[in-house]
Design a protein around this motif. Structure first.
Motif, PDB file in Angstrom:
ATOM      1  N   SER A 110      22.543  54.343  38.888  1.00  0.00           N
ATOM      2  CA  SER A 110      23.367  55.088  40.013  1.00  0.00           C
ATOM      3  C   SER A 110      23.693  56.603  39.345  1.00  0.00           C
ATOM      4  O   SER A 110      23.478  57.522  40.301  1.00  0.00           O
ATOM      5  CB  SER A 110      24.514  54.441  40.361  1.00  0.00           C
ATOM      6  OG  SER A 110      24.350  53.008  40.557  1.00  0.00           O
ATOM      7  N   ILE A 111      23.998  56.844  38.142  1.00  0.00           N
ATOM      8  CA  ILE A 111      24.357  58.082  37.573  1.00  0.00           C
ATOM      9  C   ILE A 111      22.976  58.959  37.643  1.00  0.00           C
ATOM     10  O   ILE A 111      23.140  60.102  37.990  1.00  0.00           O
ATOM     11  CB  ILE A 111      24.692  57.714  36.033  1.00  0.00           C
ATOM     12  CG1 ILE A 111      26.037  57.061  36.269  1.00  0.00           C
ATOM     13  CG2 ILE A 111      24.980  59.185  35.345  1.00  0.00           C
ATOM     14  CD1 ILE A 111      26.570  56.875  34.500  1.00  0.00           C
ATOM     15  N   PHE A 112      22.075  58.373  37.428  1.00  0.00           N
ATOM     16  CA  PHE A 112      20.551  59.166  37.243  1.00  0.00           C
ATOM     17  C   PHE A 112      20.379  59.759  38.844  1.00  0.00           C
ATOM     18  O   PHE A 112      19.862  60.726  39.135  1.00  0.00           O
ATOM     19  CB  PHE A 112      19.677  58.496  36.633  1.00  0.00           C
ATOM     20  CG  PHE A 112      19.835  58.039  35.242  1.00  0.00           C
ATOM     21  CD1 PHE A 112      20.347  58.791  34.450  1.00  0.00           C
ATOM     22  CD2 PHE A 112      18.965  56.837  34.731  1.00  0.00           C
ATOM     23  CE1 PHE A 112      20.674  58.374  32.892  1.00  0.00           C
ATOM     24  CE2 PHE A 112      19.212  56.424  33.240  1.00  0.00           C
ATOM     25  CZ  PHE A 112      19.828  57.202  32.563  1.00  0.00           C
ATOM     26  N   GLU A 136      20.256  63.348  40.367  1.00  0.00           N
ATOM     27  CA  GLU A 136      18.873  63.921  41.004  1.00  0.00           C
ATOM     28  C   GLU A 136      19.239  64.303  42.297  1.00  0.00           C
ATOM     29  O   GLU A 136      18.703  65.424  42.715  1.00  0.00           O
ATOM     30  CB  GLU A 136      17.786  62.757  40.957  1.00  0.00           C
ATOM     31  CG  GLU A 136      16.424  63.077  41.260  1.00  0.00           C
ATOM     32  CD  GLU A 136      15.513  61.983  41.181  1.00  0.00           C
ATOM     33  OE1 GLU A 136      14.241  62.143  41.015  1.00  0.00           O
ATOM     34  OE2 GLU A 136      15.954  60.840  41.405  1.00  0.00           O
ATOM     35  N   MET A 137      19.882  63.523  43.019  1.00  0.00           N
ATOM     36  CA  MET A 137      20.101  64.288  44.384  1.00  0.00           C
ATOM     37  C   MET A 137      20.911  65.472  44.326  1.00  0.00           C
ATOM     38  O   MET A 137      20.595  66.293  45.409  1.00  0.00           O
ATOM     39  CB  MET A 137      20.853  63.126  45.338  1.00  0.00           C
ATOM     40  CG  MET A 137      19.954  61.932  45.628  1.00  0.00           C
ATOM     41  SD  MET A 137      20.501  60.938  47.110  1.00  0.00           S
ATOM     42  CE  MET A 137      20.315  62.203  48.508  1.00  0.00           C
ATOM     43  N   LYS A 138      22.084  65.547  43.652  1.00  0.00           N
ATOM     44  CA  LYS A 138      22.824  66.670  43.628  1.00  0.00           C
ATOM     45  C   LYS A 138      21.958  67.893  43.061  1.00  0.00           C
ATOM     46  O   LYS A 138      22.064  69.068  43.824  1.00  0.00           O
ATOM     47  CB  LYS A 138      23.988  66.582  42.419  1.00  0.00           C
ATOM     48  CG  LYS A 138      25.153  65.679  43.101  1.00  0.00           C
ATOM     49  CD  LYS A 138      26.012  66.811  43.873  1.00  0.00           C
ATOM     50  CE  LYS A 138      27.311  66.250  44.390  1.00  0.00           C
ATOM     51  NZ  LYS A 138      27.937  67.281  45.326  1.00  0.00           N
ATOM     52  N   CYS A 139      20.938  67.926  42.260  1.00  0.00           N
ATOM     53  CA  CYS A 139      20.123  68.766  41.946  1.00  0.00           C
ATOM     54  C   CYS A 139      19.310  69.335  42.946  1.00  0.00           C
ATOM     55  O   CYS A 139      18.634  70.430  42.732  1.00  0.00           O
ATOM     56  CB  CYS A 139      19.570  68.588  40.375  1.00  0.00           C
ATOM     57  SG  CYS A 139      20.609  68.281  39.163  1.00  0.00           S
ATOM     58  N   SER A 140      18.971  68.291  43.700  1.00  0.00           N
ATOM     59  CA  SER A 140      17.764  68.486  44.741  1.00  0.00           C
ATOM     60  C   SER A 140      18.310  68.932  46.042  1.00  0.00           C
ATOM     61  O   SER A 140      17.606  68.862  47.054  1.00  0.00           O
ATOM     62  CB  SER A 140      16.637  67.523  44.502  1.00  0.00           C
ATOM     63  OG  SER A 140      17.399  66.295  45.132  1.00  0.00           O
ATOM     64  N   GLY A 141      19.586  69.270  46.315  1.00  0.00           N
ATOM     65  CA  GLY A 141      19.996  69.765  47.868  1.00  0.00           C
ATOM     66  C   GLY A 141      21.321  69.111  48.093  1.00  0.00           C
ATOM     67  O   GLY A 141      21.680  69.012  49.321  1.00  0.00           O
ATOM     68  N   GLY A 142      21.916  68.065  47.330  1.00  0.00           N
ATOM     69  CA  GLY A 142      23.125  67.349  47.931  1.00  0.00           C
ATOM     70  C   GLY A 142      22.709  66.001  48.404  1.00  0.00           C
ATOM     71  O   GLY A 142      21.810  65.504  48.400  1.00  0.00           O
ATOM     72  N   ILE A 143      23.729  65.200  48.333  1.00  0.00           N
ATOM     73  CA  ILE A 143      24.022  63.864  48.761  1.00  0.00           C
ATOM     74  C   ILE A 143      23.938  63.814  50.276  1.00  0.00           C
ATOM     75  O   ILE A 143      24.719  64.374  51.142  1.00  0.00           O
ATOM     76  CB  ILE A 143      25.339  63.144  48.527  1.00  0.00           C
ATOM     77  CG1 ILE A 143      25.243  63.478  46.856  1.00  0.00           C
ATOM     78  CG2 ILE A 143      24.945  61.622  48.835  1.00  0.00           C
ATOM     79  CD1 ILE A 143      24.314  62.893  46.141  1.00  0.00           C
ATOM     80  N   VAL A 144      22.743  62.980  50.944  1.00  0.00           N
ATOM     81  CA  VAL A 144      22.680  62.889  52.233  1.00  0.00           C
ATOM     82  C   VAL A 144      22.255  61.508  52.419  1.00  0.00           C
ATOM     83  O   VAL A 144      21.396  60.719  51.838  1.00  0.00           O
ATOM     84  CB  VAL A 144      21.280  63.685  52.758  1.00  0.00           C
ATOM     85  CG1 VAL A 144      21.081  63.285  54.386  1.00  0.00           C
ATOM     86  CG2 VAL A 144      21.470  65.223  52.477  1.00  0.00           C
TER      87      VAL A 144
END
Length: 358
Positions: free
Chosen positions: A84-86, A90-98
């Motif tokens: 979950s942390i990883f 990864e999502m935060k670094c690639s454009g945010g949580i969608v």
């Protein structure tokens, strides 16, 4: 998503996107797009072997610890927490949580993800590790049944032949295990069988959901594991294993939590590398690489961890391997037939030319 089960159940399904520009090729966060295609392939293959052989080694190593056998679910809780942390990072670094898939569907996906990975981890305490790996190779059987029941799919004779060969190979492997293993425990077979059933369900539900909502793998991984982590936490609270597991792990934190962290990092990295391999080489080559990886894992297990051996393991493994390729042939029959016939036609023409020259 079960790791490779994934190799990798659901989240391992690549999202179908048609980009105008060629996609960049990454080995984890390293851009290898400019490398020659052969070097890209070799780098990804090496990474698959490194991460997943290491994953299998540490998974078995953890269960070699005295008293670890009852705490497979606590290990899964730690693994889900790190995944979950990883995935969040990864999502935060690639454009945010969608999030595109409804939470009600994620509640189902998380349940099946917990079942497949939790039961798979727990089964290692009751099975020879090579037997567990062989069973995980055979998720075609429940996937085939799940596809018929959930999506109304129809399968041909090649698929049925592959499923039959897999079933026969599993029976042989199980019989060999019962004859030579002093710690043979039917509970391990029950756990891994239910894990495969959950894997079949999650694969079909994820495929349908990702197509309907055009969701990406990162999203499915994040929400499946984070919600699943809550499920396992509640389960551990109810059973009391949360406190017992914490006490057991805390008695030897370097070998328990330490191994668990490495185990989780290797598994998450392996999932991402296999996804990249599938995207740039196709399913056939990816399955070939991951199947060879499983064979190496089994060999490493027999070499590094003392366990009885019989040639029946080899024959059963070869039957399962042949079933995997029968299944691949059924999915790519027209393409493979065209390649085979064109190869024979070329050889026939070359032979005729050689005859004329003579």
């Amino acid at each position: 998503m079960s790791n490779e089960n994934s190799e990798i159940s659901g989240p391992m399904l690549p999202s179908k996107r048609q980009d105008v520009l060629p996609q960049r090729v990454y080995l984890l966060n390293f851009d290898i797009t400019n490398l020659p295609s052969t070097l890209q392939f070799l780098a990804l293959c090496g990474a698959v072997f490194f991460f997943y052989v290491g994953y299998g080694y540490f998974q078995e190593l953890i269960f070699q610890l005295d008293g670890m056998r009852p705490f497979g679910w606590y290990l899964t809780f730690i693994q889900f927490g790190f995944y979950s942390i990883f995935s969040f990072s990864e999502m935060k670094c690639s454009g945010g949580i969608v999030r595109r898939i409804p939470l009600s569907i994620y509640a189902q996906l998380a349940f099946y993800t917990v079942a497949t990975m939790g039961l798979s981890n727990a089964s290692v305490g009751y099975l020879n590790y090579p037997t567990q790996v062989i069973f995980k190779c055979c998720k075609l059987i429940p996937v085939l049944i799940g596809g018929i029941l959930i999506q109304g799919k129809r399968y041909g004779c090649w698929d049925l032949l592959a499923a039959s060969l897999m079933s026969f190979g599993l029976i042989l492997f199980s019989l060999a295990d019962s004859q030579v293993s002093p710690n043979f425990d039917p509970r391990g077979y029950i756990m891994i069988s239910f894990a495969l059933v959950a894997d079949a369900i999650i694969g079909n539900v994820q495929e349908k959901s990702m197509k309907n909502y055009n969701a990406q793998n990162k999203e499915v991984v994040l929400f499946s594991y984070s919600i699943g982590c809550v499920y396992i936490f509640i389960l551990l609270l109810i059973t009391g294993e949360l406190f017992d597991g914490f006490a057991f792990f805390w008695n030897n934190p370097w070998k328990t939590y330490g191994y668990s962290v490495i185990f989780s990092i290797l598994g998450f990295a392996g999932v991402n590398v296999v996804l990249t391999l599938v995207r740039i080489t196709g399913a056939l080559m990816a399955v070939t690489v991951t199947t060879m990886r499983k064979a190496v894992t089994i060999i490493v297990s027999f070499i590094l961890f003392s366990k009885p051996f019989t040639m029946t393991y080899v024959w059963a493994g070869l039957i399962v391997l042949s079933a995997i390729y029968v299944n691949l042939y059924s999915k790519n029959k027209s393409k493979w037939d065209e390649y085979i016939f064109s190869h024979f036609r070329k050889r026939k023409i070359d032979h005729q030319l050689l005859t004329l020259r003579v």
